[in-house]
Design a protein around this motif. Sequence first.
Motif, short mmCIF file in Angstrom:
data_model
loop_
_atom_site.label_atom_id
_atom_site.label_comp_id
_atom_site.label_asym_id
_atom_site.label_seq_id
_atom_site.Cartn_x
_atom_site.Cartn_y
_atom_site.Cartn_z
N ASP A 119 0.83 -1.20 0.00
CA ASP A 119 0.00 0.00 0.00
C ASP A 119 0.87 1.26 0.00
O ASP A 119 0.54 2.26 -0.65
CB ASP A 119 -0.94 0.00 1.20
N VAL A 120 1.99 1.22 0.71
CA VAL A 120 2.92 2.36 0.69
C VAL A 120 3.46 2.58 -0.72
O VAL A 120 3.51 3.71 -1.22
CB VAL A 120 4.06 2.13 1.69
N GLU A 121 3.87 1.50 -1.37
CA GLU A 121 4.44 1.62 -2.71
C GLU A 121 3.40 2.07 -3.72
O GLU A 121 3.68 2.90 -4.60
CB GLU A 121 5.07 0.29 -3.14
N CYS A 122 2.18 1.55 -3.61
CA CYS A 122 1.11 1.98 -4.51
C CYS A 122 0.83 3.47 -4.33
O CYS A 122 0.63 4.21 -5.31
CB CYS A 122 -0.16 1.17 -4.25
N GLY A 123 0.80 3.91 -3.08
CA GLY A 123 0.60 5.34 -2.83
C GLY A 123 1.69 6.19 -3.44
O GLY A 123 1.41 7.25 -4.02
N TRP A 124 2.93 5.73 -3.33
CA TRP A 124 4.05 6.48 -3.91
C TRP A 124 3.93 6.55 -5.44
O TRP A 124 4.16 7.61 -6.04
CB TRP A 124 5.37 5.81 -3.52
N LEU A 125 3.57 5.44 -6.06
CA LEU A 125 3.45 5.40 -7.52
C LEU A 125 2.40 6.39 -8.02
O LEU A 125 2.60 7.08 -9.03
CB LEU A 125 3.08 3.99 -7.98
N VAL A 126 1.27 6.48 -7.32
CA VAL A 126 0.18 7.36 -7.75
C VAL A 126 0.48 8.81 -7.39
O VAL A 126 0.34 9.72 -8.22
CB VAL A 126 -1.15 6.91 -7.11
N THR A 127 0.92 9.06 -6.16
CA THR A 127 1.18 10.43 -5.70
C THR A 127 2.24 11.12 -6.54
O THR A 127 2.14 12.32 -6.83
CB THR A 127 1.62 10.42 -4.22
N ASN A 128 3.24 10.36 -6.97
CA ASN A 128 4.33 10.93 -7.75
C ASN A 128 4.10 10.85 -9.26
O ASN A 128 5.00 11.20 -10.04
CB ASN A 128 5.65 10.25 -7.39
N GLY A 129 2.93 10.40 -9.66
CA GLY A 129 2.61 10.36 -11.08
C GLY A 129 3.43 9.37 -11.87
O GLY A 129 3.58 9.53 -13.09
N VAL A 130 3.95 8.35 -11.21
CA VAL A 130 4.78 7.37 -11.91
C VAL A 130 3.93 6.47 -12.79
O VAL A 130 4.31 6.14 -13.92
CB VAL A 130 5.59 6.53 -10.89
N LEU A 131 2.75 6.07 -12.27
CA LEU A 131 1.84 5.21 -13.02
C LEU A 131 0.42 5.74 -12.85
O LEU A 131 0.09 6.35 -11.83
CB LEU A 131 1.90 3.77 -12.50
N PRO A 132 -0.46 5.48 -13.83
CA PRO A 132 -1.86 5.90 -13.69
C PRO A 132 -2.53 5.19 -12.52
O PRO A 132 -2.26 4.02 -12.23
CB PRO A 132 -2.48 5.47 -15.03
N ALA A 133 -3.44 5.91 -11.86
CA ALA A 133 -4.11 5.36 -10.68
C ALA A 133 -4.90 4.10 -11.00
O ALA A 133 -4.94 3.16 -10.19
CB ALA A 133 -5.03 6.42 -10.07
#
Length: 252
Positions: A119-133
Amino acid sequence: MDEVNDAVKVVVAHSERATLRVGDVFLKVDADRARIDAEVEAMALVPVPTPEVLWHKPPVLALAAVPGTALGRLGEPSTASPAAWAAAGAAVRRLHDAPLPPRVGRAGRGSDELAADLDVECGWLVTNGVLPADLVARNREVAEAAFRPWTPVFTHGDLQVDHVFVDGDGIAGIIDWSEAGQGDALYDLATLTLGHEEHLGEVVAGYGTDVDLDVIRAWWSLRSLSNIRWLVEHGFDPFAPGCEVDALRSRM
């Protein structure tokens, strides 16, 4: 001296560890002495071919090169035969049938810990715009299947496709045992086939018993989501064709 054979090649290098090749010798330098010790201990226990330990003086481990070629590379089509992929599955089964080691390995983390970290990693991916939500959410949903009861086996813990070497249709050696220990069998099978889904059937056939393919797919999603930040921060490219991000997209 033979200039070709004695050339020094950096195999991998980042802030945690580095591996150098000098001729037919690999030198592994690891800041974590326990990880080097675990690798040596695991190779002494497993019923599959491993590199010969030439010497071990922490923080350095010297290993002889194994013969053959890698079963494949992430992001590249594998040139290995179907029989070689099946042989890899059979080798993994021998490992999983071996007596349990005392150490809990990378593949042995509990579901609660895995889910919290994911969940931490998913949050980082979305918050930083790395991958689409939506891509992250879909794969987080797929990953849920990995959170189930399982019986510990002797796992490699980092069984990437380029850690398995084949000679013809047989297994010549399996390398990089620093994450070995008690863990989830399907974690190993998923790691081996990540990015090479077309060979999953051959691996499972060689493994010789029914496996839950939904859990394999769950581990593909979980491992990819969990590793992207580390890969980016250590100079690797999870967006390269056939790598982690493509594995996530395939679940859509």
